[in-house]
Enzyme design. Structure first.
Site: not given
Ligand code: GLN
Length: 494
Positions: A85, A160, A184
């Site tokens: 990420k 997210s 997330s």
């Protein structure tokens, strides 16, 4: 490979690691396979940065270690490629945190989680799209565009960690890292039909994770199976006292150790508040069916109550913005990141830099955060939220008196269409209702695929454990995946 052997991208992390150890395929071939595949699927929007040279150099190093006879747990992940990420800083890849503020930013060091995985021989394929500073539930707050859900490209992959979830589901990577502040990892895992775990707060070091809300942020793996998550989580976690004062002083664990233990007699707490008004019937049906499956495996369902579930939304949306407003003050155009080109004096430079660099949602949170922390409002909002946060944690401890794990939905609905919530941030906030309580309490939580709902979109079930019970959670998830095949479903065209 011949027709009856599965393609490399269809192998799980565990299977791929075995292939690599048995030298059926090299780490370089594997990395090349995934690089080609993810470039061909660029329109999904999952990747923000690649660096083929670095990826292949890491793969060559893994091949050398494998050739030298690395074996056992040290070789459990050797040569397996994953994506990170874009909230983890990396020295060999650009780190943007999904923000224009950090466009082109290159960190002088790697995040501890990245280092830990690299030491386990994991190869980095690239950086994955996410909501700006991890604020969001749909990956639509990224300054670099949204990510498409591979199950239906008109829908959100969740957020997210949307790039991570979409890339794993589309088999562009065997696994990815994610971070979870209020859901997330779990929510995008649920929306994309994959498995993800957020460990106990403090298990994984936050050093080098671009900070959003420091008392909540936690890293974890996203993969197709619980077994893969266990392998990755074991490599990611560990104390980091010199660099993250909130990292827990508990020894590194092998989270795979209790996979395959029987769950006969396991008490699964089912919170009434997770099955009330607002839960879509398709999600409810899939989760109920999964609970029935658990009963078949010998588990007992125990009705429990988490009475402050609803309060977790206002509490989280006071505490997280408060911490964010403080954390994001470092982006001032001086030390690093974007700086406005034209300004009159220092204050004007700050103002223009931040006005240009931050997106709407980030600005909204900075304003809310500054407000709730300000003199005169601190007691009414921030302090009050902290008190209720403690009560939410206490509610879980009450519940764990009568059950071993807690199960319920991850999100009230399946993935909505991109743009579906329009300009209504509140619609996004409300959809976080089932993931926020465990985040506020600092408890480990995971999402496993349990079926499909409206539009043939994946549905995830959430499993929440008590502090440091990740091995148990992963076992509970693994037993389900041994008995069912939801986690093997694959979106069409991938
Ligand atoms: N959706 C939540 C938010 O927008 C959670 C985000 C997260 O876990 N990083 O804050």
């Amino acid at each position: 490979m011949t027709n009856n052997t599965p393609a490399l991208h269809d192998l799980t992390v565990a299977q791929l690691a075995t292939h690599l150890r048995e030298r059926k395929v090299s780490a370089v071939e594997t990395a090349q396979h995934f690089l080609t595949r993810l470039q061909a699927n660029a329109p999904l929007g999952a990747f923000l940065d690649l660096n083929e040279e670095v990826t292949l150099a890491q793969a060559r190093a893994a091949d050398a270690a494998l050739a030298a006879g690395a074996s056992g747990t040290t070789a459990a992940l050797l040569g397996v490629p994953i994506g990170h990420k874009d909230i983890f800083v990396t020295k060999d890849f650009v780190t943007t945190a999904g923000s224009k503020m950090l466009i082109g930013y290159r960190s002088p060091f790697d995040a501890t989680v990245v280092t830990n995985l690299a030491q386990a021989g994991v190869v980095t394929l690239g950086k994955l799209n996410c909501d700006e500073f991890a604020m969001g539930s749909a990956n639509e707050n990224s300054a670099y565009g949204p990510v498409q859900n591979p199950w239906d490209r008109t829908r959100t992959p969740g957020g997210s960690s949307g790039g991570s979830a979409a890339a794993v589901a589309a088999r562009l990577v065997p696994a990815a890292t994610g971070t979870d502040t209020g859901g997330s990892i779990r929510q995008p895992a649920s929306f994309c039909g994959i498995t993800g775990i957020k460990p106990t707060y403090g298990r994984a070091s936050r050093y080098g994770m671009v900070a959003f809300a420091s008392s909540l942020d936690q890293a974890g793996p996203m993969a197709r199976t619980a077994e893969d998550c266990a392998l990755l989580l074991s490599a990611m976690c560990g104390p980091d006292p010199d660099r993250d004062s909130t990292s827990l002083e508990v020894p590194v664990e092998d989270f795979s150790r209790s996979l395959n233990e029987s769950i006969a007699g396991l008490r699964i707490g089912v919170p009434a508040e997770f099955f009330g008004e607002g839960l879509a019937p398709d999600v409810q049906a899939a989760v109920q069916a999964a609970l029935k499956e658990y009963e078949k495996l010998g588990a007992k369902l125990v009705p429990i109550t988490l009475p402050r579930t609803e309060l977790s939304i206002p509490v989280y949306y006071v505490i997280a913005p408060a911490e964010a407003s403080s954390n994001l003050s470092r982006f001032d155009g001086v030390k690093f990141g974007h700086r406005a080109e034209k300004y009159t004096d220092l204050i004007d430079m700050y103002k223009k830099t931040r006005a240009e660099g931050f997106g709407d949602e980030v600005k909204r949170r900075i304003m809310i955060g500054a407000y709730v922390l300000s003199h005169g409002y601190y007691d009414a909002y921030y302090l009050q939220a902290q008190k209720i946060r403690r009560m939410i944690a206490d509610d879980f401890q009450q519940a764990f008196q009568v059950c071993d794990v807690i199960a319920g939905p991850v999100a009230p609905t399946v993935a909505w269409t991109l743009g579906g919530h329009g300009n209504d941030p509140l619609a996004d906030y409300l959809a976080d209702i089932f993931t926020l309580p465990a985040s506020l309490a600092g408890l480990p939580g995971m999402s496993i695929p349990v079926g499909f709902g409206a539009g043939h979109m994946p549905v995830g079930m959430q499993l929440i454990g008590n502090y440091l019970q990740e091995a148990k959670l992963l076992n509970v998830a693994h037993r389900f995946q041994q008995a069912t095949d939801w986690h093997t479903a694959k979106p069409e065209g991938f």
